[in-house]
Design an enzyme around this catalytic site. Structure first.
Site, PDB file in Angstrom:
ATOM      1  N   SER A 284     152.394  49.739  84.199  1.00  0.00           N
ATOM      2  CA  SER A 284     153.303  48.611  83.983  1.00  0.00           C
ATOM      3  C   SER A 284     153.206  47.548  85.081  1.00  0.00           C
ATOM      4  O   SER A 284     153.492  46.377  84.849  1.00  0.00           O
ATOM      5  CB  SER A 284     154.741  49.116  83.865  1.00  0.00           C
ATOM      6  OG  SER A 284     155.103  49.788  85.065  1.00  0.00           O
ATOM      7  N   THR A 285     152.761  47.929  86.280  1.00  0.00           N
ATOM      8  CA  THR A 285     152.619  46.925  87.344  1.00  0.00           C
ATOM      9  C   THR A 285     151.294  46.184  87.190  1.00  0.00           C
ATOM     10  O   THR A 285     151.237  44.957  87.212  1.00  0.00           O
ATOM     11  CB  THR A 285     152.697  47.588  88.733  1.00  0.00           C
ATOM     12  OG1 THR A 285     153.817  48.473  88.764  1.00  0.00           O
ATOM     13  CG2 THR A 285     152.836  46.548  89.833  1.00  0.00           C
TER      14      THR A 285
ATOM     15  N   ASP B 178     145.595  47.613  91.283  1.00  0.00           N
ATOM     16  CA  ASP B 178     146.212  48.661  90.469  1.00  0.00           C
ATOM     17  C   ASP B 178     147.532  49.102  91.085  1.00  0.00           C
ATOM     18  O   ASP B 178     147.780  48.884  92.264  1.00  0.00           O
ATOM     19  CB  ASP B 178     145.258  49.874  90.376  1.00  0.00           C
ATOM     20  CG  ASP B 178     145.559  50.751  89.151  1.00  0.00           C
ATOM     21  OD1 ASP B 178     144.776  51.682  88.887  1.00  0.00           O
ATOM     22  OD2 ASP B 178     146.589  50.504  88.481  1.00  0.00           O
ATOM     23  N   GLY B 179     148.350  49.732  90.255  1.00  0.00           N
ATOM     24  CA  GLY B 179     149.626  50.243  90.733  1.00  0.00           C
ATOM     25  C   GLY B 179     149.465  51.614  91.354  1.00  0.00           C
ATOM     26  O   GLY B 179     148.350  52.114  91.526  1.00  0.00           O
TER      27      GLY B 179
ATOM     28  N   GLY C   1     148.139  58.251  88.423  1.00  0.00           N
ATOM     29  CA  GLY C   1     147.804  59.051  87.264  1.00  0.00           C
ATOM     30  C   GLY C   1     148.958  59.471  86.389  1.00  0.00           C
ATOM     31  O   GLY C   1     148.770  60.161  85.390  1.00  0.00           O
TER      32      GLY C   1
ATOM     33  N   GLU D  33     140.320  55.273  86.851  1.00  0.00           N
ATOM     34  CA  GLU D  33     140.833  54.484  87.983  1.00  0.00           C
ATOM     35  C   GLU D  33     140.108  54.879  89.254  1.00  0.00           C
ATOM     36  O   GLU D  33     139.652  54.038  90.028  1.00  0.00           O
ATOM     37  CB  GLU D  33     142.338  54.708  88.153  1.00  0.00           C
ATOM     38  CG  GLU D  33     143.175  54.072  87.064  1.00  0.00           C
ATOM     39  CD  GLU D  33     144.634  54.456  87.165  1.00  0.00           C
ATOM     40  OE1 GLU D  33     144.960  55.476  87.809  1.00  0.00           O
ATOM     41  OE2 GLU D  33     145.459  53.724  86.605  1.00  0.00           O
TER      42      GLU D  33
ATOM     43  N   LYS E  32     158.330  53.129  95.158  1.00  0.00           N
ATOM     44  CA  LYS E  32     157.174  54.033  95.174  1.00  0.00           C
ATOM     45  C   LYS E  32     156.905  54.596  96.581  1.00  0.00           C
ATOM     46  O   LYS E  32     156.057  55.457  96.755  1.00  0.00           O
ATOM     47  CB  LYS E  32     155.931  53.314  94.661  1.00  0.00           C
ATOM     48  CG  LYS E  32     156.077  52.639  93.297  1.00  0.00           C
ATOM     49  CD  LYS E  32     156.369  53.622  92.189  1.00  0.00           C
ATOM     50  CE  LYS E  32     156.375  52.986  90.811  1.00  0.00           C
ATOM     51  NZ  LYS E  32     155.073  52.505  90.355  1.00  0.00           N
TER      52      LYS E  32
ATOM     53  N   GLY F 143     150.264  57.698  84.437  1.00  0.00           N
ATOM     54  CA  GLY F 143     149.973  57.074  83.139  1.00  0.00           C
ATOM     55  C   GLY F 143     148.765  57.713  82.470  1.00  0.00           C
ATOM     56  O   GLY F 143     148.351  57.323  81.386  1.00  0.00           O
TER      57      GLY F 143
ATOM     58  N   ASP G  10     151.906  55.571  91.907  1.00  0.00           N
ATOM     59  CA  ASP G  10     153.170  56.294  91.683  1.00  0.00           C
ATOM     60  C   ASP G  10     153.861  56.615  93.005  1.00  0.00           C
ATOM     61  O   ASP G  10     155.081  56.671  93.075  1.00  0.00           O
ATOM     62  CB  ASP G  10     152.893  57.599  90.920  1.00  0.00           C
ATOM     63  CG  ASP G  10     152.299  57.308  89.557  1.00  0.00           C
ATOM     64  OD1 ASP G  10     152.978  56.632  88.767  1.00  0.00           O
ATOM     65  OD2 ASP G  10     151.145  57.689  89.317  1.00  0.00           O
TER      66      ASP G  10
HETATM   67  O1  DER Z   1     148.956  56.113  86.059  1.00  0.00           O
HETATM   68  C1  DER Z   1     148.548  55.332  86.926  1.00  0.00           C
HETATM   69  O2  DER Z   1     147.599  55.590  87.706  1.00  0.00           O
HETATM   70  C2  DER Z   1     149.316  54.052  87.160  1.00  0.00           C
HETATM   71  O3  DER Z   1     148.509  53.084  87.806  1.00  0.00           O
HETATM   72  C3  DER Z   1     150.499  54.405  88.052  1.00  0.00           C
HETATM   73  O4  DER Z   1     149.973  54.902  89.238  1.00  0.00           O
HETATM   74  C4  DER Z   1     151.434  53.249  88.294  1.00  0.00           C
HETATM   75  O5  DER Z   1     152.059  52.965  87.087  1.00  0.00           O
HETATM   76  P1  DER Z   1     153.285  51.934  87.038  1.00  0.00           P
HETATM   77  O6  DER Z   1     152.746  50.648  87.610  1.00  0.00           O
HETATM   78  O7  DER Z   1     153.586  51.832  85.562  1.00  0.00           O
HETATM   79  O8  DER Z   1     154.402  52.523  87.845  1.00  0.00           O
END
Ligand code: DER
Length: 235
Positions: A30-31, A85-86, A99, A107, A125, A101, A88
């Site tokens: 989502s990020t 990338d985002g 991961g 990734e 986070k 997601g 967790d």
């Molecule tokens: O699943 C993933 O690797 C996503 O990048 C996760 O690490 C971050 O997801 P979010 O931005 O929806 O919190």
């Protein structure tokens, strides 16, 4: 500010690092979604040109394609200029858990091939130590004898009070299946697992394991959006 607004702020800040002509790793979640949207917008406005995107999931591939971002893969571009990338979890040394997601393998491949890896998170986070959120640390495993592998993973970290759970689709008993047609076992820890490199090596020793969601010493920059503003941390 809502959590999603914070995510958007971090994402837009990261896209400031994007220059025309770059090969970009496009994250998942989502990020990262906000970052991909922003890249598409700047391309459309002509403020960015000659960008090639390397998506980290089928979901991001679809989102980027719908925005008209030219796409390619690691076979054609084994070196990536910048990945966004985002995450967790982010610990004080900028180690990550990713991961949740389900996209950790692609990734890690893409982000492992990039010169700069910019991580975008909202302040929720941040953790004191990996696993400290008490939420899942994902491990991608092959489906064959998944219970055997899950039990070995759980035993590896019994000192840390580890519980290993096969990830299923919400509300069903059906196993979640990744883009790579594998399963995911989520590890939940009650305490710190100690040396992360030792833990990483131990997990990867298990034959049924494909990859895990600890991204150690990979992030070059972490952008943290919080109520009091944006913080940028560099490795
Ligand atoms: O699943 C993933 O690797 C996503 O990048 C996760 O690490 C971050 O997801 P979010 O931005 O929806 O919190």
């Amino acid at each position: 500010l809502t959590q999603d607004e914070l995510k958007k702020i971090a994402a837009y800040k990261a896209v400031e690092y994007v220059e025309s002509g770059m090969v970009l790793g496009l994250g998942t979640g989502s990020t990262a979604k906000h970052a991909v949207d922003r890249i598409g917008e700047l391309l459309r406005q002509g403020k960015l040109r000659d960008i090639v995107g390397i998506p980290t999931s089928k979901m991001t591939h679809e989102q980027a394609a719908s925005l008209g971002i030219p796409l390619s893969d690691l076979d054609s571009h084994p070196v990536v200029d910048l990945a966004i990338d985002g995450a967790d979890e982010v610990d004080p040394e900028l180690n990550l858990v990713k991961g949740r997601g389900g996209s950790l393998l692609r990734e890690k491949m893409v982000e492992g091939a990039c010169k700069k890896f910019v991580v975008i998170v909202d302040e929720s986070k941040l953790v004191k130590y990996i696993g400290g959120s008490g939420l899942a640390m994902p491990v991608e495993i092959i489906p064959f004898c998944w219970k055997f592998t899950a039990d070995r993973l759980q035993k590896l970290f019994e000192e840390a009070g580890c519980v290993a759970k096969l990830r299923t689709f919400p509300g069903k008993d059906e196993p979640f299946v990744t883009d790579n047609r594998n399963y995911i076992v989520d590890l939940y820890f009650k305490k710190s697992i100690g040396d992360l490199k030792v833990a990483s090596d131990a997990i990867l020793q298990l034959a049924g394991v494909v990859e895990h969601g600890m991204f150690l010493d990979m992030a070059t920059t972490v952008i943290i959006a919080g109520e009091l503003g944006v913080t940028v941390k560099h490795k």
